[in-house]
Design an enzyme around this catalytic site. Sequence first.
Site, short mmCIF file in Angstrom:
data_model
loop_
_atom_site.label_atom_id
_atom_site.label_comp_id
_atom_site.label_asym_id
_atom_site.label_seq_id
_atom_site.Cartn_x
_atom_site.Cartn_y
_atom_site.Cartn_z
CD GLU A 1 -11.01 -27.13 2.64
OE1 GLU A 1 -10.13 -27.93 2.94
OE2 GLU A 1 -11.06 -25.98 3.09
CG HIS B 1 -9.39 -33.06 9.50
ND1 HIS B 1 -9.56 -34.03 8.53
CD2 HIS B 1 -9.37 -31.88 8.85
CE1 HIS B 1 -9.64 -33.45 7.35
NE2 HIS B 1 -9.53 -32.14 7.51
NE ARG C 1 -12.62 -29.80 8.41
CZ ARG C 1 -11.60 -28.99 8.38
NH1 ARG C 1 -11.13 -28.47 9.49
NH2 ARG C 1 -11.01 -28.69 7.24
CG HIS D 1 -7.82 -30.44 12.48
ND1 HIS D 1 -6.56 -30.52 11.93
CD2 HIS D 1 -8.52 -29.57 11.69
CE1 HIS D 1 -6.50 -29.75 10.85
NE2 HIS D 1 -7.66 -29.15 10.69
NE ARG E 1 -11.32 -25.04 11.73
CZ ARG E 1 -10.33 -25.40 10.91
NH1 ARG E 1 -9.64 -24.49 10.25
NH2 ARG E 1 -10.00 -26.66 10.78
C1 FAD Z 1 -2.47 -30.07 9.49
C2 FAD Z 1 -3.32 -28.84 9.57
C3 FAD Z 1 -4.00 -28.39 8.45
C4 FAD Z 1 -4.79 -27.25 8.51
N1 FAD Z 1 -5.38 -26.79 7.38
C5 FAD Z 1 -6.05 -25.60 7.43
C6 FAD Z 1 -6.57 -25.02 6.23
O1 FAD Z 1 -6.42 -25.55 5.14
N2 FAD Z 1 -7.23 -23.84 6.34
C7 FAD Z 1 -7.42 -23.20 7.53
O2 FAD Z 1 -8.03 -22.13 7.57
N3 FAD Z 1 -6.92 -23.73 8.66
C8 FAD Z 1 -6.24 -24.90 8.64
N4 FAD Z 1 -5.72 -25.42 9.79
C9 FAD Z 1 -5.86 -24.64 11.04
C10 FAD Z 1 -4.91 -23.47 11.00
O3 FAD Z 1 -3.72 -23.84 10.35
C11 FAD Z 1 -4.56 -22.98 12.40
O4 FAD Z 1 -5.73 -22.82 13.16
C12 FAD Z 1 -3.86 -21.64 12.32
O5 FAD Z 1 -2.75 -21.72 11.45
C13 FAD Z 1 -3.39 -21.23 13.71
O6 FAD Z 1 -2.60 -20.10 13.57
P1 FAD Z 1 -2.09 -19.36 14.87
O7 FAD Z 1 -1.30 -18.20 14.40
O8 FAD Z 1 -3.23 -19.12 15.78
O9 FAD Z 1 -1.16 -20.44 15.61
P2 FAD Z 1 0.10 -21.28 15.09
O10 FAD Z 1 0.30 -21.15 13.63
O11 FAD Z 1 -0.02 -22.65 15.64
O12 FAD Z 1 1.31 -20.56 15.83
C14 FAD Z 1 1.44 -20.65 17.23
C15 FAD Z 1 2.72 -19.97 17.64
O13 FAD Z 1 2.74 -19.76 19.05
C16 FAD Z 1 4.00 -20.14 19.58
N5 FAD Z 1 3.80 -20.47 21.01
C17 FAD Z 1 2.87 -21.27 21.57
N6 FAD Z 1 3.00 -21.27 22.92
C18 FAD Z 1 4.03 -20.44 23.22
C19 FAD Z 1 4.65 -20.02 24.41
N7 FAD Z 1 4.24 -20.44 25.62
N8 FAD Z 1 5.69 -19.16 24.35
C20 FAD Z 1 6.15 -18.72 23.15
N9 FAD Z 1 5.60 -19.09 21.97
C21 FAD Z 1 4.54 -19.93 22.00
C22 FAD Z 1 4.42 -21.29 18.71
O14 FAD Z 1 5.81 -21.51 18.81
C23 FAD Z 1 4.00 -20.75 17.34
O15 FAD Z 1 4.98 -19.85 16.87
C24 FAD Z 1 -4.93 -26.56 9.75
C25 FAD Z 1 -4.25 -27.01 10.88
C26 FAD Z 1 -3.45 -28.13 10.80
C27 FAD Z 1 -2.73 -28.58 12.02
#
Ligand code: FAD
Length: 519
Positions: free
Chosen positions: A130, A242, A290, A349, A384
């Site tokens: 990528e 993105h 990006r 993104h 990133r």
């Molecule tokens: C379309 C897309 C494609 C991507 N592709 C990639 C990729 O190929 N490779 C890569 O490395 N990264 C990628 N990313 C980025 C990556 O997916 C995210 O940065 C990562 O998954 C975030 O994980 P997380 O556990 O921090 O948060 P999330 O997976 O967003 O989880 C957040 C959690 O917090 C909870 N939450 C939030 N606020 C509260 C609250 N006040 N009270 C209770 N619960 C709450 C939500 O309900 C959820 O359960 C992509 C992102 C997107 C949107």
Amino acid sequence: MTRLSASCGGSGYWHQRADVVVIGTGVAGLVAALAAHRRGRKVVVLSKASETATFYAQGGIAVVLPNALREGGDSVDAHVADTLAAGAGLCDPEAVRSIVADGYRAVAELVHDGARFDESAPGQWSLTREGGHSRRRIIHSGGDATGAEVQRALDHAAALLDIRRNHVALELLHDGGAVTGVLVLTAEGLGVVHAPSVILATGGLGHLYAATTNPEGSTGDGIALAMRAGLPVGDLEFIQFHPTMLYDGHAGGRRPLITEAIRGEGAVLVDAQGNSVTQGVHPMGDLAPRDVVAAAIDARLAENGDPCVYLDARGIDGFERRFPTVTAACHAAGIDPTRQPIPVVPGAHYSCGGVITDVYGRTELAGLFAAGEVARTGMHGANRLASNSLLEGLVVGGRAGKAAAEHAVDAGPGHAVVPDTTTLRALPRAELQRAMTRYASVVRDGDGLRRLAHELEAAAPRKLLSRNDFEDVALTTTAAAVAAAALARMESRGCHHRSDYPDTDPALARSLVPAAACC
Ligand SMILES: Cc1cc2nc3c(=O)[nH]c(=O)nc-3n(C[C@H](O)[C@H](O)[C@H](O)COP(=O)(O)OP(=O)(O)OC[C@H]3O[C@@H](n4cnc5c(N)ncnc54)[C@H](O)[C@@H]3O)c2cc1C
């Protein structure tokens, strides 16, 4: 002043106890929860929604495999170098090395929990490339459905945990020196989970903008919660746009992502006249970092007055098999990517900054940890590198879970006292998103950012009657912090582009951490 108990209609609170409370069920939250659970702690996991950004991840996980140097010339050094280059002088090199070097172990643990990755031959993971990566080092699953597989495996492994859905974390409770629990809103009213360790894993902030690749729950809650607890946040001016979000004529909400891996497989970015968008802009062309590609698209759209540019993927053999998620999104928008170029625009993104932590997720407040997109570990700097965020979530999530488990033993049971009053202000969401989209997008300037800050100051007190109210408050707090950070950085660097300061200022090659403040 808004009295929380009165505004939510309950005279008393329900009470629960845990050793470790995890807020979030994406990659960082579930890996952290499993790590704490496996150390024998009583873990409660809160989630306000069923959707996570993790589920939507497409491209994959950047990881250096143990035999990489021998087989493909990859190494931890090369991955670190690419990450530092994308981060444009603002990464913490020690943090990057620590996380990258621990990547394969964390991925192996995920595989142990049931995740499966695509193979090019039996027992050999298929690697893609990528933007910004000098080597093929991205493992993926289901073609372009990596996040869905990561989420499936973690949901399955965490099925035995105490997971509370539709629980909104409203406030981090602390006694000034240490965290003591979390104030929570549910359909039954307000409650308190008392705990000596709390892990913020609340994900990103894409819904600061009118259109984003993020799920609806990405409203900056963790940043707002930490700021209200008086903690510093950093690098918030670095919001990654993105380059290729599907443009289907619809303006707002979550829009499908067109993964960068498609460019890695040879697709090219062209404008409506068929001219390359990135030629002459960067030696890596369409696979430049990006921010470079997003800014090139932004400039071309401004120059031509077109609503979108195009990703021409017609030359890729077996496109539908390799990219089933993108194919489905295109078909839903009436586009056949094997016969016509895909219309795309840059979209909000990823938040490179967040709550300041070390590489174990530790914050300045004893017992409070943060991991995943909500945290700023120093891994991403000013931009990133693609597919480094799932990696960071896996590594730091696991470490934070372990550290939180250890802290819970040392600190003993927590007892939270709920504050009597809280002042909370919110701008209506559509207004906020309009202002952020206009003044704090791919390219910003001082006049626009000052106007944005001024509009945010007009936020009015809001009663917390629902999740929506709390999210509007969180968005407003986070937007104000982003605007302040973007104003303070009078240069262009990484994914922060200022049209009034187009050059990079070597004197600003450091994080500017404004004092914790909150509305
Ligand atoms: C379309 C897309 C494609 C991507 N592709 C990639 C990729 O190929 N490779 C890569 O490395 N990264 C990628 N990313 C980025 C990556 O997916 C995210 O940065 C990562 O998954 C975030 O994980 P997380 O556990 O921090 O948060 P999330 O997976 O967003 O989880 C957040 C959690 O917090 C909870 N939450 C939030 N606020 C509260 C609250 N006040 N009270 C209770 N619960 C709450 C939500 O309900 C959820 O359960 C992509 C992102 C997107 C949107």
